[in-house]
Design a protein around this motif. Structure first.
Motif, PDB file in Angstrom:
ATOM      1  N   SER A  52      21.173  16.126   5.399  1.00  0.00           N
ATOM      2  CA  SER A  52      21.928  17.191   6.050  1.00  0.00           C
ATOM      3  C   SER A  52      21.198  18.529   5.943  1.00  0.00           C
ATOM      4  CB  SER A  52      23.320  17.282   5.449  1.00  0.00           C
ATOM      5  OG  SER A  52      23.221  17.399   4.057  1.00  0.00           O
ATOM      6  N   ARG A  56      19.969  20.717   9.083  1.00  0.00           N
ATOM      7  CA  ARG A  56      20.405  22.105   9.253  1.00  0.00           C
ATOM      8  C   ARG A  56      19.189  23.014   9.478  1.00  0.00           C
ATOM      9  NH1 ARG A  56      23.509  22.206   5.091  1.00  0.00           N
ATOM     10  NH2 ARG A  56      22.033  23.173   3.676  1.00  0.00           N
ATOM     11  N   GLU A  60      18.620  24.998  12.914  1.00  0.00           N
ATOM     12  CA  GLU A  60      18.560  26.459  12.889  1.00  0.00           C
ATOM     13  C   GLU A  60      17.268  26.958  13.533  1.00  0.00           C
ATOM     14  OE1 GLU A  60      21.235  27.223   8.883  1.00  0.00           O
ATOM     15  OE2 GLU A  60      19.100  27.714   8.838  1.00  0.00           O
TER      16      GLU A  60
END
Lengths: 487, 195
Positions: A52, A56, A60
């Motif tokens: 995860s 992320r 981003e």
């Protein structure tokens, strides 16, 4: 016994149900097994499973590079700042870790805009102080959007000559492309006054919006006696031959162009042929081929030879351009997200006319682009060719690779043509090593020499050494020339 | 259900609930991710070593990584690789790679450098994200260059490192050069003479 078995199975089933429940919405179906990232063109078959935190981080990064400044937000925020606050804030935000991004920041752009409204020159001086970068360019666009075309031109004239002022002139060109031709022509006439007119016109031509060459022609015609100079300026001043060719395409079928411009164009056959080689792929392929007859080396070619020669160059240009500005296929190939065949298929879809005209050229050009990433995996694209044709394709690729290749990479590419060479292949291999050796020696110096000493026996070792020896002899490096001239 | 039967079934209901809880606990996401992260980090480390980018042989270059760094390298490496699936154009992809590097360099610059040096040379423009490392850890970077950690491409690293050191102001350059071996200092002086 039977009861124990049932109990065991039911307990395991419940345990499994718990596991399924807790993982069900955590891992999307497409997240599959992960193979450690490797530099390979072998298709890994699936997207890596992402932790995860890794997901992320990647999400981003992607969102940041896709984000564009919201002009309305920037203007609204700028309106709330006093001049004193604006300068202070602009300086502080520009210096902090996030700087000009990515992602671009509305608050930073707003601070610059509020400052710019008070003191244009000081704001621009500060913006350009440590050079330009894409994030600064996004801010610059916000600032210049404030100005009317007249104010924008005045700013170009008032700023000192520099690459930054040239950028401001380019953005003026973008603005002029949106105006009515007569209005744009009046400003162009103003821009042509003064000592720096050539530089300013060049900037305006380069910034003219893509796909709007017809409006440029209208603007040039509206300028009256200046039309020929402005049209020639577009052809000569664009850094991109593809963009310049837009004008050639746009003048087709028009009969309102100045005679002297058309006469001059008749004398510029070589340029016309050259620009059509780079034409946008939306221009019909047959037309590009026919226009390339303007090139001296194809002028007297038979229709078959013209087509063959033109397709070779058009495929090279189009596919190379796609690799530079389209999806990053080479990175996808390098990291196993796409196979060579999948990339070939994507290229075919992008250039259906070219793919239908020559599967061979399409295939070989894609190989050309991918070989420097992973020669072995890219070879699948041409492995079915007859040996001589394949050897020539490999050697041609090595001669005309558009990349900076390390010696190891270069060797792995050219080794796919193992020799012995035909009379056609031999001089090409020699030329390939001659060019590469000179470049590699400039880039890597003694490290290249050391590497050359370690090559295993074979035709590439022989040619690499002999061409290097000749090069060293020419440079007066006798020791190296002697060492490498012996086998 | 009759009370007697219910009483008899209670222990089994209890053990089944325990099994359910065990399933939830054992396969909870962070535990599985953490395990996967470790495996990935090991796989990445193994791959790097296989490809000759493991700890360098010379002393001072192969600082052993802590488990945390190895795991972080796995996370950054996964994010790095996943950009290949995003359909970004080259400029966007380079920017996205740069953003991942920005974080990665802080956590474990050596793993990040190994990764950049394994890309093709036309991606070496990403080395600008190591400007601070080149200055701060000039000695370690020089050792990597000297150990030829990246084969012939170590020369490309050297060229960029020299540009960076030469561009420093007088004070910073003096600091960066402190403790550098004579060869490194000579290389810097030579680069400066070339301008």
């Amino acid at each position: 016994m039977k009861r124990s078995l049932i109990l065991l199975v039911s307990h395991l089933a419940v345990l499994g149900a718990g596991a399924w429940y807790v993982r069900a919405d955590h891992r999307p179906a497409e997240e599959l097994q992960h193979a450690a990232a490797t530099k390979t063109g072998e298709r890994s078959g699936s997207r890596p499973t992402l932790e995860s935190s890794a997901k992320r981080l990647a999400d981003e990064a992607v969102a940041s590079v896709k984000k564009e400044l919201d002009g309305a937000v920037v203007r609204a925020a700028a309106g709330k700042l006093t001049p004193a606050e604006a300068e202070k804030l602009a300086r502080a935000l520009a210096a902090d870790e996030k700087g000009f991004g990515p992602p671009p920041r509305e608050e930073l752009a707003a601070a610059f805009l509020a400052w710019f409204r008070q003191d244009r020159m000081a704001t621009l001086d500060f913006l350009f102080e440590k050079g330009m970068e894409p994030g600064k360019d996004a801010v610059l666009k916000q600032l210049l959007a404030e100005l009317s075309p007249q104010e924008h031109l005045k700013l170009v004239i008032d700023r000192p000559s520099s690459i930054y002022t040239f950028r401001i002139a380019q953005l003026l060109g973008t603005k002029l492309g949106e105006l009515e031709p007569a209005e744009a022509a009046a400003l162009m006439a103003e821009a042509q006054q003064g000592e720096r007119s050539r530089e300013i016109l060049r900037g305006i031509a380069q910034g003219w919006p893509e796909g709007k060459a017809d409006r440029y022609i209208d603007m040039a015609l509206a300028s009256g006696g200046n039309a020929t100079a402005l049209l020639q300026s577009f052809l000569g001043n664009l850094q991109s031959p593809r963009r310049a060719c837009e004008l050639l395409v746009a003048i087709k079928g028009r009969n309102d162009l100045p005679e002297d411009f058309m006469r001059k164009l008749e004398e510029q056959k070589e340029m016309v042929g050259h620009l059509y080689r780079y034409a946008d792929p939306s221009v019909p392929l047959d037309e590009r081929v026919e226009q390339m007859r303007n090139l001296a080396w194809l002028r007297d070619a038979t229709p078959e030879k013209l087509r063959e020669g033109a397709l070779k160059q058009i495929s090279t240009v189009d596919i190379n351009e796609l690799m530079k500005s389209g999806p990053d296929y080479r990175y996808a190939f390098r990291h196993g997200a796409m196979s060579a065949e999948e990339i070939l298929e994507a290229v075919r879809k992008t250039f259906p006319e070219l793919a239908a005209a020559s599967d061979y050229e399409t295939r070989v050009r894609v190989y050309n682009e991918l070989a420097s990433e992973d020669a072995g995996a890219a070879f699948a694209l041409i492995s079915h060719l007859p040996p001589e044709e394949r050897n020539l394709a490999v050697i041609h690729q090595a001669r005309w690779s558009f990349r900076d290749n390390s010696p190891e990479t270069y060797y792995s590419m050219i080794s796919l043509a193992p020799g012995p060479d035909s009379s056609e292949a031999a001089p090409q291999r020699e030329d390939a090593w001659n060019n590469y050796g000179a470049m590699a020696y400039r880039e890597y110096g003694d490290a290249y020499v050391e590497w050359l000493r370690t090559l295993p026996p074979g035709i590439n070792r022989d040619v690499a050494r002999s061409t290097f020896a000749k090069s060293m002899a020419t440079q007066g490096k006798k020791d190296l020339a002697d060492e490498f001239s012996s086998r | 259900m009759e009370p007697t039967k219910l009483r008899k079934a209670l222990p089994w209901i209890g053990t089944h609930l325990l099994a359910l809880a065990a399933g939830v606990w054992l396969f909870r996401p962070d535990a599985a991710d953490s395990a996967a992260g470790n495996v990935e980090a090991e796989a990445v480390a193994a791959t790097l070593e296989e490809q000759g980018a493991g700890p360098a042989e010379r002393s001072g270059t192969g600082r052993p990584r802590t488990p945390r760094e190895a795991s972080a390298a796995g996370v950054h490496r996964l994010a790095w690789k996943s950009l290949a699936y995003e359909g970004l154009d080259r400029q966007e992809r380079l920017k996205a790679s740069g953003l991942i590097l920005r974080e990665w360099v802080k956590e474990d610059w050596q793993a990040a450098l190994d990764t950049v040096m394994k890309e093709t040379p036309d991606d070496y423009e990403l080395l600008l994200h190591f400007d601070e490392v080149f200055r701060r850890d000039a000695g370690e970077v020089w050792s990597l260059i000297e150990s030829k950690r990246y084969g012939v491409s170590s020369q490309s690293l050297k060229a960029r490192w020299l540009v960076r050191i030469s561009s420093l102001d007088e004070t910073q350059r003096r600091e960066a050069m402190e403790g550098l071996p004579a060869e490194a200092r000579e290389a810097i002086e030579k680069r400066e003479k070339q301008g």
